[in-house]
Design an enzyme around this catalytic site. Sequence first.
Site, PDB file in Angstrom:
ATOM      1  N   ASP A 167     -25.166  -8.415  -3.125  1.00  0.00           N
ATOM      2  CA  ASP A 167     -25.592  -9.136  -1.931  1.00  0.00           C
ATOM      3  C   ASP A 167     -26.624 -10.213  -2.251  1.00  0.00           C
ATOM      4  OD1 ASP A 167     -27.215  -6.893  -2.551  1.00  0.00           O
ATOM      5  OD2 ASP A 167     -28.118  -6.883  -0.557  1.00  0.00           O
ATOM      6  N   ASP A 214     -35.874  -7.170  -3.038  1.00  0.00           N
ATOM      7  CA  ASP A 214     -35.708  -5.725  -3.143  1.00  0.00           C
ATOM      8  C   ASP A 214     -36.741  -5.067  -4.061  1.00  0.00           C
ATOM      9  OD1 ASP A 214     -33.501  -6.757  -1.898  1.00  0.00           O
ATOM     10  OD2 ASP A 214     -32.101  -5.356  -2.822  1.00  0.00           O
ATOM     11  N   HIS A 238     -33.555  -9.472   5.047  1.00  0.00           N
ATOM     12  CA  HIS A 238     -32.857  -8.423   4.304  1.00  0.00           C
ATOM     13  C   HIS A 238     -32.821  -7.144   5.127  1.00  0.00           C
ATOM     14  CE1 HIS A 238     -31.963  -5.658   0.879  1.00  0.00           C
ATOM     15  NE2 HIS A 238     -31.356  -6.728   0.377  1.00  0.00           N
TER      16      HIS A 238
END
Length: 296
Positions: free
Chosen positions: A65, A196, A254
């Site tokens: 992603d 992330d 996100h």
Amino acid sequence: MRELVVLGTASQVPTRERNHNGYLLRWDGEGLLFDPGEGTQRQMIRAGVSASQVTRICLTHVHGDHCYGLPGVLSRMALDGVAHPVHVHYPASGEPVVGALVALATPGIDLHLHPHGSAGEIADGLSIRPLDHRIEAYGYRLVEPDGRTLLPERLAAAGIGGPAAGRLQRAGVVDGVRLEDVSVPRRGQRFAFVMDTAPCDGADELAEAADVLVAESTFADDDAELAAQYQHLTAGQAGALAGRAGAATLVLTHFSSRYPNVTPLAAQARAQAPHTTVAAANDLDRVGFPSRRPGG
């Protein structure tokens, strides 16, 4: 011109309203494309962004992603005949994935691949710090050099105007007038991109005094156990990051598909960063840089 164009805001899977990741930072003459997920090429069209504006592509890590849109973007640049060099930055352990994605793209652009494996500066003003995710990941920080702001009243009193003001900025002194006599310090603007990660020192270093901080907010605070399991931030943790850093603007993104309404996530972040402007990003949002702070 300095502006963040949000191309996608979904984590893991896209939704009806949110595309996979993608963020274009327009920074003076450069265009930095961060984490182009699947569908980024189409999102650029929807946002009115030309592929020719991209000069650097920065991948935090090689989960799909965050990078599966790379071949499409590169192919579009080749189709459009982009002549300038295009630099791709990514974690060294992601070399096989990046190599495969680049091999899928249409050739014909002046492409430069730059793997990295440790903290430091990777281009003029652009630096990285390691994040804490399930695979090797790095966040990015872009810093404008400090400068000085000319004060019109002092220039007038010193008899400096027109082209002489430009010469003064370049040379530091004109006709006995020093730059510091007719100006005040101006702190360079700062942009940080933290994707992330679990909370970590690297994220704090990236976010320090950022004018615009883009941070993942995959989970709500109620799902903190899931966030820890998958090494992601909750909304409150993203807010706390911005609060500790003294960030001026926090852009949350996100989002997990489990949250069709992210307004509560923005509220959770805002509670941890009362002096920061907090926004939950939507696809195709445009975020301008805030006015310079006093003395900054």
